[in-house]
Design a protein around this motif. Structure first.
Motif, PDB file in Angstrom:
ATOM      1  N   ASN A 202       0.815  -1.224   0.000  1.00  0.00           N
ATOM      2  CA  ASN A 202       0.000   0.000   0.000  1.00  0.00           C
ATOM      3  C   ASN A 202       0.847   1.273   0.000  1.00  0.00           C
ATOM      4  O   ASN A 202       0.511   2.246   0.661  1.00  0.00           O
ATOM      5  CB  ASN A 202      -0.973   0.017   1.183  1.00  0.00           C
ATOM      6  CG  ASN A 202      -2.046  -1.035   1.041  1.00  0.00           C
ATOM      7  OD1 ASN A 202      -2.516  -1.299  -0.062  1.00  0.00           O
ATOM      8  ND2 ASN A 202      -2.417  -1.634   2.149  1.00  0.00           N
ATOM      9  N   GLN A 203       1.924   1.259  -0.754  1.00  0.00           N
ATOM     10  CA  GLN A 203       2.807   2.419  -0.866  1.00  0.00           C
ATOM     11  C   GLN A 203       2.857   2.864  -2.325  1.00  0.00           C
ATOM     12  O   GLN A 203       3.367   2.154  -3.191  1.00  0.00           O
ATOM     13  CB  GLN A 203       4.219   2.084  -0.366  1.00  0.00           C
ATOM     14  CG  GLN A 203       4.280   1.676   1.080  1.00  0.00           C
ATOM     15  CD  GLN A 203       3.922   2.824   2.008  1.00  0.00           C
ATOM     16  OE1 GLN A 203       4.332   3.957   1.803  1.00  0.00           O
ATOM     17  NE2 GLN A 203       3.126   2.521   3.017  1.00  0.00           N
ATOM     18  N   THR A 204       2.337   4.057  -2.596  1.00  0.00           N
ATOM     19  CA  THR A 204       2.241   4.576  -3.962  1.00  0.00           C
ATOM     20  C   THR A 204       3.581   4.632  -4.706  1.00  0.00           C
ATOM     21  O   THR A 204       3.605   4.347  -5.905  1.00  0.00           O
ATOM     22  CB  THR A 204       1.579   5.965  -3.955  1.00  0.00           C
ATOM     23  OG1 THR A 204       0.325   5.860  -3.282  1.00  0.00           O
ATOM     24  CG2 THR A 204       1.359   6.483  -5.358  1.00  0.00           C
ATOM     25  N   PRO A 205       4.686   4.975  -4.062  1.00  0.00           N
ATOM     26  CA  PRO A 205       5.946   5.005  -4.834  1.00  0.00           C
ATOM     27  C   PRO A 205       6.272   3.673  -5.514  1.00  0.00           C
ATOM     28  O   PRO A 205       6.850   3.665  -6.603  1.00  0.00           O
ATOM     29  CB  PRO A 205       7.002   5.361  -3.793  1.00  0.00           C
ATOM     30  CG  PRO A 205       6.260   6.116  -2.746  1.00  0.00           C
ATOM     31  CD  PRO A 205       4.893   5.487  -2.707  1.00  0.00           C
ATOM     32  N   TRP A 206       5.880   2.559  -4.911  1.00  0.00           N
ATOM     33  CA  TRP A 206       6.183   1.262  -5.512  1.00  0.00           C
ATOM     34  C   TRP A 206       5.312   0.984  -6.721  1.00  0.00           C
ATOM     35  O   TRP A 206       5.715   0.227  -7.616  1.00  0.00           O
ATOM     36  CB  TRP A 206       6.090   0.147  -4.474  1.00  0.00           C
ATOM     37  CG  TRP A 206       7.216   0.276  -3.512  1.00  0.00           C
ATOM     38  CD1 TRP A 206       7.157   0.742  -2.242  1.00  0.00           C
ATOM     39  CD2 TRP A 206       8.590   0.012  -3.780  1.00  0.00           C
ATOM     40  NE1 TRP A 206       8.417   0.778  -1.696  1.00  0.00           N
ATOM     41  CE2 TRP A 206       9.315   0.328  -2.617  1.00  0.00           C
ATOM     42  CE3 TRP A 206       9.283  -0.462  -4.881  1.00  0.00           C
ATOM     43  CZ2 TRP A 206      10.690   0.184  -2.541  1.00  0.00           C
ATOM     44  CZ3 TRP A 206      10.653  -0.609  -4.804  1.00  0.00           C
ATOM     45  CH2 TRP A 206      11.351  -0.288  -3.637  1.00  0.00           C
ATOM     46  N   ILE A 207       4.140   1.603  -6.793  1.00  0.00           N
ATOM     47  CA  ILE A 207       3.322   1.502  -7.997  1.00  0.00           C
ATOM     48  C   ILE A 207       4.053   2.202  -9.146  1.00  0.00           C
ATOM     49  O   ILE A 207       4.149   1.669 -10.259  1.00  0.00           O
ATOM     50  CB  ILE A 207       1.930   2.122  -7.778  1.00  0.00           C
ATOM     51  CG1 ILE A 207       1.192   1.405  -6.651  1.00  0.00           C
ATOM     52  CG2 ILE A 207       1.118   2.099  -9.066  1.00  0.00           C
ATOM     53  CD1 ILE A 207      -0.076   2.107  -6.203  1.00  0.00           C
ATOM     54  N   ILE A 208       4.572   3.372  -8.868  1.00  0.00           N
ATOM     55  CA  ILE A 208       5.282   4.145  -9.887  1.00  0.00           C
ATOM     56  C   ILE A 208       6.543   3.421 -10.334  1.00  0.00           C
ATOM     57  O   ILE A 208       6.813   3.282 -11.535  1.00  0.00           O
ATOM     58  CB  ILE A 208       5.599   5.556  -9.362  1.00  0.00           C
ATOM     59  CG1 ILE A 208       4.290   6.304  -9.089  1.00  0.00           C
ATOM     60  CG2 ILE A 208       6.487   6.329 -10.334  1.00  0.00           C
ATOM     61  CD1 ILE A 208       4.437   7.558  -8.266  1.00  0.00           C
ATOM     62  N   TRP A 209       7.331   2.930  -9.370  1.00  0.00           N
ATOM     63  CA  TRP A 209       8.547   2.191  -9.723  1.00  0.00           C
ATOM     64  C   TRP A 209       8.211   0.929 -10.513  1.00  0.00           C
ATOM     65  O   TRP A 209       8.952   0.535 -11.424  1.00  0.00           O
ATOM     66  CB  TRP A 209       9.364   1.832  -8.481  1.00  0.00           C
ATOM     67  CG  TRP A 209      10.128   2.980  -7.922  1.00  0.00           C
ATOM     68  CD1 TRP A 209       9.938   3.586  -6.715  1.00  0.00           C
ATOM     69  CD2 TRP A 209      11.192   3.693  -8.548  1.00  0.00           C
ATOM     70  NE1 TRP A 209      10.809   4.630  -6.556  1.00  0.00           N
ATOM     71  CE2 TRP A 209      11.600   4.716  -7.666  1.00  0.00           C
ATOM     72  CE3 TRP A 209      11.850   3.575  -9.768  1.00  0.00           C
ATOM     73  CZ2 TRP A 209      12.631   5.601  -7.978  1.00  0.00           C
ATOM     74  CZ3 TRP A 209      12.872   4.461 -10.066  1.00  0.00           C
ATOM     75  CH2 TRP A 209      13.254   5.452  -9.188  1.00  0.00           C
ATOM     76  N   GLY A 210       7.118   0.287 -10.169  1.00  0.00           N
ATOM     77  CA  GLY A 210       6.685  -0.895 -10.909  1.00  0.00           C
ATOM     78  C   GLY A 210       6.319  -0.572 -12.343  1.00  0.00           C
ATOM     79  O   GLY A 210       6.662  -1.311 -13.273  1.00  0.00           O
ATOM     80  N   LEU A 211       5.608   0.540 -12.531  1.00  0.00           N
ATOM     81  CA  LEU A 211       5.258   0.960 -13.889  1.00  0.00           C
ATOM     82  C   LEU A 211       6.515   1.282 -14.701  1.00  0.00           C
ATOM     83  O   LEU A 211       6.616   0.897 -15.878  1.00  0.00           O
ATOM     84  CB  LEU A 211       4.340   2.181 -13.841  1.00  0.00           C
ATOM     85  CG  LEU A 211       2.913   1.930 -13.358  1.00  0.00           C
ATOM     86  CD1 LEU A 211       2.193   3.250 -13.141  1.00  0.00           C
ATOM     87  CD2 LEU A 211       2.173   1.066 -14.357  1.00  0.00           C
ATOM     88  N   VAL A 212       7.463   1.956 -14.073  1.00  0.00           N
ATOM     89  CA  VAL A 212       8.716   2.294 -14.761  1.00  0.00           C
ATOM     90  C   VAL A 212       9.475   1.018 -15.133  1.00  0.00           C
ATOM     91  O   VAL A 212       9.942   0.860 -16.268  1.00  0.00           O
ATOM     92  CB  VAL A 212       9.589   3.225 -13.892  1.00  0.00           C
ATOM     93  CG1 VAL A 212      10.988   3.378 -14.456  1.00  0.00           C
ATOM     94  CG2 VAL A 212       8.914   4.580 -13.728  1.00  0.00           C
ATOM     95  N   SER A 213       9.576   0.093 -14.197  1.00  0.00           N
ATOM     96  CA  SER A 213      10.288  -1.160 -14.447  1.00  0.00           C
ATOM     97  C   SER A 213       9.623  -1.964 -15.559  1.00  0.00           C
ATOM     98  O   SER A 213      10.298  -2.478 -16.459  1.00  0.00           O
ATOM     99  CB  SER A 213      10.349  -1.998 -13.168  1.00  0.00           C
ATOM    100  OG  SER A 213      10.917  -3.253 -13.420  1.00  0.00           O
ATOM    101  N   ALA A 214       8.301  -2.078 -15.509  1.00  0.00           N
ATOM    102  CA  ALA A 214       7.588  -2.826 -16.544  1.00  0.00           C
ATOM    103  C   ALA A 214       7.737  -2.160 -17.908  1.00  0.00           C
ATOM    104  O   ALA A 214       7.925  -2.845 -18.920  1.00  0.00           O
ATOM    105  CB  ALA A 214       6.114  -2.958 -16.161  1.00  0.00           C
ATOM    106  N   ALA A 215       7.684  -0.842 -17.943  1.00  0.00           N
ATOM    107  CA  ALA A 215       7.839  -0.130 -19.217  1.00  0.00           C
ATOM    108  C   ALA A 215       9.233  -0.334 -19.800  1.00  0.00           C
ATOM    109  O   ALA A 215       9.382  -0.592 -21.004  1.00  0.00           O
ATOM    110  CB  ALA A 215       7.555   1.357 -19.016  1.00  0.00           C
TER     111      ALA A 215
END
Length: 64
Positions: A37-50
Motif C-alpha cells: 500500500n505504498q504509492t511510490p512502488w506503484i510508480i517504480w513498478g510501472l517504470v520497471s515494466a515499461a
C-alpha cells in the motif's frame, strides 16, 4: 544477445508487476513488507515494466 535482452525484459516486467501488486495492496506478501500500500512502488513498478517492454521490443529489432 537477443535472448539475453529478452530474458532481462521479461524479468523486469515480472518484477514491475510484483511491485505494482504490492504497492496497490493486491499482493500483500510477505505481510511485513514495507512495500504494501505504498504509492511510490506503484510508480517504480510501472517504470520497471515499461523499461522491460522496451527492452523486449528492442531485442526483436536486433539482427542475429
Amino acid at each position: 544477445m537477443r535472448t539475453v535482452l529478452r530474458i532481462v525484459g521479461i524479468v523486469m516486467v515480472a518484477i514491475g508487476l510484483l511491485w505494482i501488486g504490492q504497492g496497490t495492496g493486491y499482493f500483500p506478501y510477505p505481510r511485513s513488507s514495507f512495500m504494501i500500500n505504498q504509492t511510490p512502488w506503484i510508480i517504480w513498478g510501472l517504470v520497471s515494466a515499461a523499461i522491460g517492454l522496451v527492452t523486449m521490443w528492442g531485442s526483436r529489432r536486433l539482427r542475429g
